[in-house]
Enzyme design. Structure first.
Site, PDB file in Angstrom:
ATOM      1  N   HIS A  61     -34.528  23.570 -16.508  1.00  0.00           N
ATOM      2  CA  HIS A  61     -35.990  23.647 -16.523  1.00  0.00           C
ATOM      3  C   HIS A  61     -36.430  25.005 -16.003  1.00  0.00           C
ATOM      4  O   HIS A  61     -35.609  25.812 -15.539  1.00  0.00           O
ATOM      5  CB  HIS A  61     -36.606  22.512 -15.707  1.00  0.00           C
ATOM      6  CG  HIS A  61     -36.318  22.552 -14.233  1.00  0.00           C
ATOM      7  ND1 HIS A  61     -35.048  22.410 -13.717  1.00  0.00           N
ATOM      8  CD2 HIS A  61     -37.142  22.718 -13.158  1.00  0.00           C
ATOM      9  CE1 HIS A  61     -35.110  22.464 -12.393  1.00  0.00           C
ATOM     10  NE2 HIS A  61     -36.366  22.662 -12.034  1.00  0.00           N
ATOM     11  N   HIS A  63     -38.302  26.152 -13.417  1.00  0.00           N
ATOM     12  CA  HIS A  63     -38.597  26.545 -12.048  1.00  0.00           C
ATOM     13  C   HIS A  63     -37.648  27.692 -11.707  1.00  0.00           C
ATOM     14  O   HIS A  63     -36.459  27.652 -12.052  1.00  0.00           O
ATOM     15  CB  HIS A  63     -38.431  25.371 -11.077  1.00  0.00           C
ATOM     16  CG  HIS A  63     -39.617  24.454 -11.073  1.00  0.00           C
ATOM     17  ND1 HIS A  63     -39.544  23.123 -10.721  1.00  0.00           N
ATOM     18  CD2 HIS A  63     -40.926  24.687 -11.396  1.00  0.00           C
ATOM     19  CE1 HIS A  63     -40.744  22.580 -10.804  1.00  0.00           C
ATOM     20  NE2 HIS A  63     -41.590  23.510 -11.217  1.00  0.00           N
ATOM     21  N   ASP A  65     -35.895  28.866  -9.358  1.00  0.00           N
ATOM     22  CA  ASP A  65     -34.592  28.760  -8.701  1.00  0.00           C
ATOM     23  C   ASP A  65     -33.503  28.254  -9.651  1.00  0.00           C
ATOM     24  O   ASP A  65     -32.336  28.161  -9.258  1.00  0.00           O
ATOM     25  CB  ASP A  65     -34.676  27.857  -7.459  1.00  0.00           C
ATOM     26  CG  ASP A  65     -35.257  26.477  -7.743  1.00  0.00           C
ATOM     27  OD1 ASP A  65     -36.193  26.392  -8.544  1.00  0.00           O
ATOM     28  OD2 ASP A  65     -34.776  25.497  -7.152  1.00  0.00           O
ATOM     29  N   HIS A  66     -33.884  27.984 -10.900  1.00  0.00           N
ATOM     30  CA  HIS A  66     -32.900  27.528 -11.879  1.00  0.00           C
ATOM     31  C   HIS A  66     -32.691  28.514 -13.025  1.00  0.00           C
ATOM     32  O   HIS A  66     -31.792  28.302 -13.843  1.00  0.00           O
ATOM     33  CB  HIS A  66     -33.298  26.164 -12.435  1.00  0.00           C
ATOM     34  CG  HIS A  66     -33.225  25.070 -11.411  1.00  0.00           C
ATOM     35  ND1 HIS A  66     -32.167  24.187 -11.326  1.00  0.00           N
ATOM     36  CD2 HIS A  66     -34.067  24.745 -10.400  1.00  0.00           C
ATOM     37  CE1 HIS A  66     -32.373  23.360 -10.315  1.00  0.00           C
ATOM     38  NE2 HIS A  66     -33.517  23.676  -9.732  1.00  0.00           N
ATOM     39  N   HIS A 139     -39.374  15.107 -13.256  1.00  0.00           N
ATOM     40  CA  HIS A 139     -39.683  16.213 -12.372  1.00  0.00           C
ATOM     41  C   HIS A 139     -41.118  16.664 -12.639  1.00  0.00           C
ATOM     42  O   HIS A 139     -41.808  16.111 -13.501  1.00  0.00           O
ATOM     43  CB  HIS A 139     -38.676  17.347 -12.600  1.00  0.00           C
ATOM     44  CG  HIS A 139     -38.639  18.366 -11.505  1.00  0.00           C
ATOM     45  ND1 HIS A 139     -38.700  18.034 -10.164  1.00  0.00           N
ATOM     46  CD2 HIS A 139     -38.550  19.724 -11.549  1.00  0.00           C
ATOM     47  CE1 HIS A 139     -38.646  19.132  -9.443  1.00  0.00           C
ATOM     48  NE2 HIS A 139     -38.555  20.172 -10.261  1.00  0.00           N
ATOM     49  N   ASP A 209     -33.121  18.509 -11.369  1.00  0.00           N
ATOM     50  CA  ASP A 209     -34.117  18.075 -10.382  1.00  0.00           C
ATOM     51  C   ASP A 209     -34.790  16.797 -10.870  1.00  0.00           C
ATOM     52  O   ASP A 209     -35.210  16.708 -12.029  1.00  0.00           O
ATOM     53  CB  ASP A 209     -35.175  19.160 -10.180  1.00  0.00           C
ATOM     54  CG  ASP A 209     -34.629  20.377  -9.446  1.00  0.00           C
ATOM     55  OD1 ASP A 209     -33.406  20.434  -9.227  1.00  0.00           O
ATOM     56  OD2 ASP A 209     -35.422  21.266  -9.109  1.00  0.00           O
ATOM     57  N   HIS A 267     -28.750  21.130  -3.976  1.00  0.00           N
ATOM     58  CA  HIS A 267     -30.179  21.464  -4.068  1.00  0.00           C
ATOM     59  C   HIS A 267     -30.879  21.164  -2.742  1.00  0.00           C
ATOM     60  O   HIS A 267     -31.935  20.551  -2.690  1.00  0.00           O
ATOM     61  CB  HIS A 267     -30.847  20.697  -5.213  1.00  0.00           C
ATOM     62  CG  HIS A 267     -32.141  21.292  -5.662  1.00  0.00           C
ATOM     63  ND1 HIS A 267     -33.365  20.858  -5.178  1.00  0.00           N
ATOM     64  CD2 HIS A 267     -32.421  22.296  -6.524  1.00  0.00           C
ATOM     65  CE1 HIS A 267     -34.334  21.556  -5.746  1.00  0.00           C
ATOM     66  NE2 HIS A 267     -33.783  22.443  -6.570  1.00  0.00           N
TER      67      HIS A 267
END
Length: 301
Positions: A61, A63, A65-66, A139, A209, A267
């Site tokens: 996805h 976000h 941090d990914h 999420h 997530d 995570h």
């Protein structure tokens, strides 16, 4: 053999010794990158994983941090004069972001870059050695989990039994692929009487997530290794729910109900400095739990 190397195990904000999400899966003689948070290319170098061997990247996805490490990794692959095609599987909205970054830098890649938009659950990729399927998670934005499974190995011939049944050697290749043999007289010789079962295919599921969601179970049932996020300890279940994340007990419940072989948890929120409590809490529900420590390698032989 199937193995997973953890490159990053933290959530949104990096800490001095933990980095955002990234993993490398080794399956079917391929190395696959799953998510690509900041610092991924540094972690690849640190753990001596050759970038040239990565031909597939899966992004769960959008976000940061990914995926914030992805543009830099692609650019570095170009600087190293990579020629092998690179396949990226991700939500469709990632493509214009990558296109803009590459265009703004007047970047001309020396290798073919193939973007595959994830639009619905189901099979994403099938090779001779492995299959990749995706499924939605719950999420704050559209998010996908992935299940990786080896292609089922052929059966093994029992030559003594095949000879005793009078099966010609020219038919042996069909026997190991599971076919029965019919004699000239019409007798059907069942495959299992002249072969042994092949090696069971290995599997790995990555839930990305997500809230606690029992709908995930149908997609991950019985996998050898499951990665499930545990952003918070069990006492912060309300915070986890409000932020569309999971706790230790919730991840362990999913692992237990899905009857998986091993649970890897990661995570972690940057508010925590110690990770041992995560493992201890998860093991209260599912004993076969381990922390996704950076540099750790989890294998199934």
């Amino acid at each position: 053999m199937l193995s997973i190397t953890i490159l990053g195990n933290n959530s949104a904000i990096p800490t001095h010794d933990r980095h955002p999400t990234a993993q490398v899966l080794n399956i079917g003689e391929q190395q696959i990158l799953i998510d690509c948070g900041e610092n991924t290319q540094v972690q690849l170098t640190r753990y001596k994983i050759r970038w040239s061997k990565i031909n597939y990247i899966f992004i769960s996805h959008l976000h940061g941090d990914h995926y914030f490490g992805l543009p830099g990794l692609i650019n570095s692959m170009g600087l190293f004069q990579r020629e092998t095609p690179l396949h990226i599987y991700a939500p469709a909205t990632l493509k214009p972001i990558l296109d803009l970054i590459l265009e703004a830098g007047n970047t001309i890649l020396p290798f073919p870059l193939h973007f595959h938009a994830i639009e619905h659950a189901g099979e994403l990729l099938r090779t001779e050695k492995f299959i990749v399927k995706c499924f939605p998670t719950k999420h704050r934005i559209p998010c996908w989990g992935f299940c990786f499974e080896e292609v089922k190995a052929p059966r093994k011939l029992n030559p003594e039994a095949a000879i005793a049944k009078g099966i010609p050697a020219a038919y042996y290749s069909k026997l190991v692929m599971g076919e029965d043999y019919t004699t000239k007289s019409g007798e059907v010789i069942k495959n299992e009487t002249v072969t042994f079962p092949g090696t069971a295919p290995k599997s790995y599921a990555y839930t990305a997530d997500t809230l606690y969601d029992e709908e995930l179970i149908q997609h991950i049932q019985g996998v050898d290794i499951l990665y499930h996020e545990t952003t918070y300890l069990k006492d912060l279940s309300e915070r986890a729910r409000s932020r569309f994340h999971s706790t230790t007990h919730e991840a362990a419940q999913i692992a237990l109900k899905a009857n998986v072989g091993k649970l890897i948890i990661g995570h972690f929120s940057s508010k925590y400095t110690e990770l041992e409590p995560f493992e201890a809490e998860a093991r209260e529900v599912f004993e076969q739990t381990e922390i996704a420590r950076e540099g750790a390698v989890f294998s199934v032989k």
